[in-house]
Design a protein around this motif. Structure first.
Motif, PDB file in Angstrom:
ATOM      1  N   GLU A 205       0.832  -1.202   0.000  1.00  0.00           N
ATOM      2  CA  GLU A 205       0.000   0.000   0.000  1.00  0.00           C
ATOM      3  C   GLU A 205       0.862   1.244   0.000  1.00  0.00           C
ATOM      4  O   GLU A 205       1.987   1.241   0.507  1.00  0.00           O
ATOM      5  CB  GLU A 205      -0.924   0.024   1.221  1.00  0.00           C
ATOM      6  N   ASN A 206       0.327   2.333  -0.594  1.00  0.00           N
ATOM      7  CA  ASN A 206       1.007   3.619  -0.482  1.00  0.00           C
ATOM      8  C   ASN A 206       0.541   4.280   0.810  1.00  0.00           C
ATOM      9  O   ASN A 206      -0.630   4.574   0.994  1.00  0.00           O
ATOM     10  CB  ASN A 206       0.703   4.520  -1.691  1.00  0.00           C
ATOM     11  N   ILE A 207       1.469   4.459   1.731  1.00  0.00           N
ATOM     12  CA  ILE A 207       1.107   4.980   3.052  1.00  0.00           C
ATOM     13  C   ILE A 207       1.317   6.479   3.157  1.00  0.00           C
ATOM     14  O   ILE A 207       0.844   7.109   4.111  1.00  0.00           O
ATOM     15  CB  ILE A 207       1.891   4.263   4.170  1.00  0.00           C
ATOM     16  N   ALA A 208       2.022   7.065   2.201  1.00  0.00           N
ATOM     17  CA  ALA A 208       2.222   8.517   2.196  1.00  0.00           C
ATOM     18  C   ALA A 208       2.754   8.932   0.838  1.00  0.00           C
ATOM     19  O   ALA A 208       3.390   8.142   0.132  1.00  0.00           O
ATOM     20  CB  ALA A 208       3.201   8.940   3.294  1.00  0.00           C
ATOM     21  N   GLN A 209       2.505  10.177   0.463  1.00  0.00           N
ATOM     22  CA  GLN A 209       3.083  10.723  -0.755  1.00  0.00           C
ATOM     23  C   GLN A 209       3.102  12.235  -0.645  1.00  0.00           C
ATOM     24  O   GLN A 209       2.312  12.843   0.059  1.00  0.00           O
ATOM     25  CB  GLN A 209       2.292  10.293  -1.990  1.00  0.00           C
ATOM     26  N   GLY A 210       4.078  12.852  -1.330  1.00  0.00           N
ATOM     27  CA  GLY A 210       4.178  14.296  -1.293  1.00  0.00           C
ATOM     28  C   GLY A 210       5.562  14.775  -1.670  1.00  0.00           C
ATOM     29  O   GLY A 210       6.420  14.000  -2.110  1.00  0.00           O
ATOM     30  N   ASN A 211       5.778  16.066  -1.508  1.00  0.00           N
ATOM     31  CA  ASN A 211       7.061  16.699  -1.791  1.00  0.00           C
ATOM     32  C   ASN A 211       8.166  16.037  -0.976  1.00  0.00           C
ATOM     33  O   ASN A 211       7.985  15.714   0.200  1.00  0.00           O
ATOM     34  CB  ASN A 211       6.953  18.189  -1.462  1.00  0.00           C
ATOM     35  N   VAL A 212       9.337  15.868  -1.589  1.00  0.00           N
ATOM     36  CA  VAL A 212      10.420  15.137  -0.937  1.00  0.00           C
ATOM     37  C   VAL A 212      10.850  15.798   0.371  1.00  0.00           C
ATOM     38  O   VAL A 212      11.108  15.116   1.371  1.00  0.00           O
ATOM     39  CB  VAL A 212      11.621  14.967  -1.896  1.00  0.00           C
ATOM     40  N   ALA A 213      10.919  17.130   0.403  1.00  0.00           N
ATOM     41  CA  ALA A 213      11.332  17.814   1.628  1.00  0.00           C
ATOM     42  C   ALA A 213      10.305  17.636   2.740  1.00  0.00           C
ATOM     43  O   ALA A 213      10.658  17.448   3.908  1.00  0.00           O
ATOM     44  CB  ALA A 213      11.563  19.298   1.349  1.00  0.00           C
ATOM     45  N   GLN A 214       9.034  17.675   2.388  1.00  0.00           N
ATOM     46  CA  GLN A 214       7.987  17.497   3.390  1.00  0.00           C
ATOM     47  C   GLN A 214       8.023  16.103   3.991  1.00  0.00           C
ATOM     48  O   GLN A 214       7.945  15.929   5.212  1.00  0.00           O
ATOM     49  CB  GLN A 214       6.614  17.761   2.755  1.00  0.00           C
ATOM     50  N   LEU A 215       8.165  15.095   3.145  1.00  0.00           N
ATOM     51  CA  LEU A 215       8.127  13.729   3.658  1.00  0.00           C
ATOM     52  C   LEU A 215       9.350  13.384   4.489  1.00  0.00           C
ATOM     53  O   LEU A 215       9.251  12.679   5.489  1.00  0.00           O
ATOM     54  CB  LEU A 215       7.984  12.736   2.502  1.00  0.00           C
ATOM     55  N   PHE A 216      10.521  13.870   4.076  1.00  0.00           N
ATOM     56  CA  PHE A 216      11.732  13.512   4.806  1.00  0.00           C
ATOM     57  C   PHE A 216      11.877  14.264   6.120  1.00  0.00           C
ATOM     58  O   PHE A 216      12.786  13.977   6.898  1.00  0.00           O
ATOM     59  CB  PHE A 216      12.970  13.704   3.927  1.00  0.00           C
ATOM     60  N   SER A 217      10.993  15.210   6.378  1.00  0.00           N
ATOM     61  CA  SER A 217      11.025  15.884   7.675  1.00  0.00           C
ATOM     62  C   SER A 217      10.014  15.282   8.648  1.00  0.00           C
ATOM     63  O   SER A 217       9.869  15.762   9.772  1.00  0.00           O
ATOM     64  CB  SER A 217      10.729  17.381   7.505  1.00  0.00           C
ATOM     65  N   ARG A 218       9.325  14.224   8.215  1.00  0.00           N
ATOM     66  CA  ARG A 218       8.383  13.554   9.109  1.00  0.00           C
ATOM     67  C   ARG A 218       9.091  12.456   9.893  1.00  0.00           C
ATOM     68  O   ARG A 218      10.065  11.870   9.424  1.00  0.00           O
ATOM     69  CB  ARG A 218       7.220  12.964   8.296  1.00  0.00           C
ATOM     70  N   ILE A 219       8.597  12.195  11.100  1.00  0.00           N
ATOM     71  CA  ILE A 219       9.219  11.167  11.930  1.00  0.00           C
ATOM     72  C   ILE A 219       8.291   9.981  12.158  1.00  0.00           C
ATOM     73  O   ILE A 219       8.557   9.131  13.004  1.00  0.00           O
ATOM     74  CB  ILE A 219       9.694  11.740  13.289  1.00  0.00           C
ATOM     75  N   ASP A 220       7.225   9.925  11.368  1.00  0.00           N
ATOM     76  CA  ASP A 220       6.299   8.801  11.479  1.00  0.00           C
ATOM     77  C   ASP A 220       6.369   7.895  10.258  1.00  0.00           C
ATOM     78  O   ASP A 220       5.509   7.043  10.069  1.00  0.00           O
ATOM     79  CB  ASP A 220       4.869   9.310  11.647  1.00  0.00           C
ATOM     80  N   LEU A 221       7.402   8.078   9.429  1.00  0.00           N
ATOM     81  CA  LEU A 221       7.523   7.300   8.202  1.00  0.00           C
ATOM     82  C   LEU A 221       8.857   6.561   8.166  1.00  0.00           C
ATOM     83  O   LEU A 221       9.860   7.054   8.700  1.00  0.00           O
ATOM     84  CB  LEU A 221       7.441   8.216   6.972  1.00  0.00           C
ATOM     85  N   PRO A 222       8.900   5.406   7.492  1.00  0.00           N
ATOM     86  CA  PRO A 222      10.150   4.632   7.385  1.00  0.00           C
ATOM     87  C   PRO A 222      11.056   5.175   6.288  1.00  0.00           C
ATOM     88  O   PRO A 222      11.336   4.509   5.304  1.00  0.00           O
ATOM     89  CB  PRO A 222       9.636   3.222   7.048  1.00  0.00           C
ATOM     90  N   LEU A 223      11.544   6.410   6.457  1.00  0.00           N
ATOM     91  CA  LEU A 223      12.373   7.044   5.430  1.00  0.00           C
ATOM     92  C   LEU A 223      13.834   7.109   5.849  1.00  0.00           C
ATOM     93  O   LEU A 223      14.562   8.011   5.471  1.00  0.00           O
ATOM     94  CB  LEU A 223      11.857   8.460   5.143  1.00  0.00           C
ATOM     95  N   GLY A 224      14.234   6.149   6.612  1.00  0.00           N
ATOM     96  CA  GLY A 224      15.607   6.128   7.101  1.00  0.00           C
ATOM     97  C   GLY A 224      15.599   5.910   8.596  1.00  0.00           C
ATOM     98  O   GLY A 224      14.714   6.405   9.306  1.00  0.00           O
ATOM     99  N   ILE A 225      16.555   5.163   9.098  1.00  0.00           N
ATOM    100  CA  ILE A 225      16.630   4.900  10.520  1.00  0.00           C
ATOM    101  C   ILE A 225      18.028   5.241  11.011  1.00  0.00           C
ATOM    102  O   ILE A 225      18.986   5.300  10.242  1.00  0.00           O
ATOM    103  CB  ILE A 225      16.303   3.428  10.851  1.00  0.00           C
ATOM    104  N   GLY A 226      18.124   5.497  12.296  1.00  0.00           N
ATOM    105  CA  GLY A 226      19.421   5.770  12.896  1.00  0.00           C
ATOM    106  C   GLY A 226      20.129   6.924  12.230  1.00  0.00           C
ATOM    107  O   GLY A 226      19.574   8.004  12.052  1.00  0.00           O
ATOM    108  N   ASN A 227      21.369   6.691  11.814  1.00  0.00           N
ATOM    109  CA  ASN A 227      22.183   7.752  11.239  1.00  0.00           C
ATOM    110  C   ASN A 227      21.760   8.160   9.827  1.00  0.00           C
ATOM    111  O   ASN A 227      22.294   9.122   9.280  1.00  0.00           O
ATOM    112  CB  ASN A 227      23.657   7.327  11.236  1.00  0.00           C
TER     113      ASN A 227
END
Length: 377
Positions: free
Chosen positions: A230-252
């Motif tokens: 499923e698509n759980i989110a979509q939008g501008n790259v800067a907006q999405l990468f500033s969220r902390i509720d999405l699996p867009l990278g972990i740790g460092n």
């Protein structure tokens, strides 16, 4: 697809600035595993849209649905105002004006690089003229490879020829399925600048599948996040990468993106100051024209927080902002803090001990110390 889906498609029929895709399918890829795809996206028909997610999330399946390569699906697809698929219509893959770049180059081994390009020109509905061919060759940097057979090319060169071949069919949509996945790190770094040039040189929307954060932050304008089909989110790259509720990278790997403009250069210290709506940052000088825009990534691990500003520090970049959200990190000792700076957002990864001792909660004003930032584009 029900009647409401069909009506929605009809209501947007005249829009040539979006790509609408809704697909449902299910299958059993291996024993004791059942996979379902249920996707509903609307993405811009310009720039690069990244389909991002972990392995098995459905990224490639979605791409194959767009290409018309999946069978037994319920779907709706409209590209730049043209209907490609609905309840009554399903264009065959060869009738969809698209180019497809796979993980492997899949060049014709008996043809030279130029022969592979000529094959694409010959099968195009509107064959490319010599000027377009020259532009594609120059953008992809393959002029010196045209007389070589695929076996004489490096992995990066093969992939650049494959991309050029896809472009020469003059598609209305370019699909790229993890095109760097089979390359080692040096070849990957070699080809990324060509993908950036591709993005800026041709007015062709690109749907780019990847699970690599570094590729997404460098290339993408829009992001669709996939999880469990499923698509759980979509939008501008800067907006999405500033969220902390999405699996867009972990740790460092976790970090935010800000779009900046160069406003000052300091030749003495080999630094430049770049500005965004939340303030400015000092970064090492790069070779860009004055007033050019840059995409800067700030890793959460490179951000520290303070209740008062400190002038007696080696850290040059200190901004004022406000805490928007605090959540626990995957590591029990750490916490993630989302910060609003102007109209932009940054992330900080700090210890739970620091969080408690500083009394950091949502709504609190804070000083943000950025130890380093990386220019990604």
């Amino acid at each position: 697809m029900d009647s409401s889906d069909e009506k929605l498609g009809e209501s947007n029929a005249a829009r040539s600035d979006i790509i609408q895709a809704r697909f449902q399918t299910s299958y059993q890829p291996r024993a004791n595993h059942h996979f379902e795809l249920n996707v509903d996206i609307e993405i811009p028909s310009q720039g690069v849209t990244a389909i991002f997610g972990e392995s098995g999330s459905g990224k490639t399946t979605l791409l194959r649905c767009i290409a018309g390569l999946e069978s037994n699906i319920t779907g709706f697809l409209r590209v730049n105002g043209e209907l490609w698929q609905d309840q009554k219509l399903c264009l065959a893959t060869h009738k969809r004006s698209l180019g497809y770049v796979f993980q492997e180059a899949y060049l014709f081994e008996h043809l030279t690089a130029l022969g592979n390009l000529q094959y694409a020109i010959n099968r195009s509905v509107q064959p490319a003229d010599s000027d377009f061919l020259e532009q594609v060759i120059n953008v992809m940097g393959i002029k010196n490879n045209l007389s070589q057979l695929p076996e004489q090319l490096s992995g990066g060169e093969r992939q650049r020829v494959a991309i050029a071949r896809a472009l020469l069919t003059q598609p209305k949509l370019l699909l790229m399925d993890e095109p760097l996945a089979s390359l080692d790190t040096p070849r990957k770094l070699e080809i990324l600048p060509y993908l950036e040039r591709l993005r800026s040189s041709f007015n062709i929307p690109i749907v780019y599948v990847s699970h690599a954060v570094d590729e997404i932050v460098r290339l993408a304008d829009h992001v669709v996040v996939m999880r469990n089909g499923e698509n759980i989110a979509q939008g501008n790259v800067a907006q999405l990468f500033s969220r902390i509720d999405l699996p867009l990278g972990i740790g460092n790997e976790l970090g935010a993106i800000v779009e900046c403009t160069i406003v000052e250069r300091n030749t003495e210290w080999h630094l430049m100051r770049v500005a965004f709506d939340g303030g400015s940052l000092w970064l090492p000088v790069v070779e860009n024209s004055d007033n050019s825009t840059l995409r800067v990534r700030v890793l959460a691990s490179d951000v520290s927080l303070a209740l008062t500003p400190h002038s007696d520090s080696s850290i040059l970049n200190i901004l004022s902002g406000q805490i928007v959200e605090v959540v626990n990190d995957q590591e029990p000792a750490m916490a993630l803090v989302r910060l609003k700076v102007g109209e932009s957002y940054l992330l900080a990864r700090i210890t739970q001990k620091s969080l408690q001792s500083l009394g950091l909660v949502s709504g609190k004003s804070i000083y943000i110390q950025i130890k380093s930032a990386a220019i990604v584009r």
